[in-house]
Design a protein around this motif. Structure first.
Motif, PDB file in Angstrom:
ATOM      1  N   TYR A  39       0.888  -1.160   0.000  1.00  0.00           N
ATOM      2  CA  TYR A  39       0.000   0.000   0.000  1.00  0.00           C
ATOM      3  C   TYR A  39       0.920   1.203   0.000  1.00  0.00           C
ATOM      4  O   TYR A  39       1.793   1.323   0.862  1.00  0.00           O
ATOM      5  N   PRO A  85       0.006  -3.752   4.497  1.00  0.00           N
ATOM      6  CA  PRO A  85      -1.145  -3.443   5.357  1.00  0.00           C
ATOM      7  C   PRO A  85      -1.049  -4.131   6.713  1.00  0.00           C
ATOM      8  O   PRO A  85      -0.355  -5.125   6.866  1.00  0.00           O
ATOM      9  N   ASN A 139      -3.195   1.153  -3.970  1.00  0.00           N
ATOM     10  CA  ASN A 139      -3.324  -0.120  -3.278  1.00  0.00           C
ATOM     11  C   ASN A 139      -2.944  -1.246  -4.235  1.00  0.00           C
ATOM     12  O   ASN A 139      -3.707  -1.586  -5.139  1.00  0.00           O
ATOM     13  N   THR A 141      -2.428  -4.338  -3.160  1.00  0.00           N
ATOM     14  CA  THR A 141      -2.721  -5.584  -2.455  1.00  0.00           C
ATOM     15  C   THR A 141      -3.965  -6.224  -3.080  1.00  0.00           C
ATOM     16  O   THR A 141      -4.602  -5.637  -3.954  1.00  0.00           O
ATOM     17  N   GLN A 143      -9.155  -4.720   0.217  1.00  0.00           N
ATOM     18  CA  GLN A 143      -9.452  -3.320   0.518  1.00  0.00           C
ATOM     19  C   GLN A 143      -8.573  -2.911   1.689  1.00  0.00           C
ATOM     20  O   GLN A 143      -8.406  -3.676   2.649  1.00  0.00           O
ATOM     21  N   VAL A 144      -7.990  -1.714   1.632  1.00  0.00           N
ATOM     22  CA  VAL A 144      -7.128  -1.226   2.707  1.00  0.00           C
ATOM     23  C   VAL A 144      -7.763   0.025   3.301  1.00  0.00           C
ATOM     24  O   VAL A 144      -8.229   0.911   2.581  1.00  0.00           O
ATOM     25  N   SER A 197     -10.676   4.547   2.757  1.00  0.00           N
ATOM     26  CA  SER A 197     -10.210   3.238   2.312  1.00  0.00           C
ATOM     27  C   SER A 197      -9.936   3.279   0.817  1.00  0.00           C
ATOM     28  O   SER A 197     -10.400   4.170   0.107  1.00  0.00           O
ATOM     29  N   THR A 198      -9.189   2.276   0.354  1.00  0.00           N
ATOM     30  CA  THR A 198      -8.842   2.155  -1.058  1.00  0.00           C
ATOM     31  C   THR A 198      -9.084   0.710  -1.473  1.00  0.00           C
ATOM     32  O   THR A 198      -8.569  -0.214  -0.852  1.00  0.00           O
ATOM     33  N   SER A 201      -8.840  -2.761  -3.677  1.00  0.00           N
ATOM     34  CA  SER A 201      -7.711  -3.465  -4.280  1.00  0.00           C
ATOM     35  C   SER A 201      -7.492  -2.941  -5.700  1.00  0.00           C
ATOM     36  O   SER A 201      -8.437  -2.842  -6.485  1.00  0.00           O
ATOM     37  N   GLN A 239      -6.316   3.598  -6.907  1.00  0.00           N
ATOM     38  CA  GLN A 239      -5.342   4.676  -6.727  1.00  0.00           C
ATOM     39  C   GLN A 239      -6.064   5.996  -6.884  1.00  0.00           C
ATOM     40  O   GLN A 239      -7.141   6.051  -7.474  1.00  0.00           O
TER      41      GLN A 239
END
Length: 115
Positions: free
Chosen positions: A36, A53, A75, A77, A80-81, A95-96, A98, A101
């Protein structure tokens, strides 16, 4: 000699114009798979902080995040981050998804990220 100078000038102009036509790689591409990424500039520019994360204190890894606001994120990954303004997952900011950007408001710091 004069013809050679014109030929070199023309060749130089072709090189100059062709290099203008080639787009630069996206600044976001600096983010590695599985990470991330937090950027100090908009559109993935500026300093970058790449974290895995579930990082409870981003500032410990990237000192600039303690003094500079985050301006954009990416992100890379598979999840969801969620990102937070405080350490230890406090002060939820957003949040971002997967693969997502984009630019942030640029008015806050990111101090921790989690899944």
């Amino acid at each position: 000699m004069r013809k050679m100078g014109k030929a070199l000038l023309a060749a130089g102009m072709v090189v100059a114009f062709s290099s203008l036509a080639v787009p630069n790689a996206s600044a976001y591409e600096r983010c590695s798979t599985g990470r991330y990424c937090i950027y100090s500039g908009f559109n993935g520019s500026g300093s970058i902080c790449q974290v895995i994360p579930e990082h409870h204190d981003v500032t410990a890894q990237c000192l600039w995040t303690g003094t500079n606001n985050a301006k954009s994120v990416k992100n890379m990954t598979t999840s969801q981050v969620y990102f937070y303004g405080g350490t230890n997952f406090t002060q939820f900011r957003g949040s971002t998804a997967s693969g997502g950007q984009g630019n942030l408001q640029g008015s806050y710091k990111i101090r921790s990220v989690g899944l």
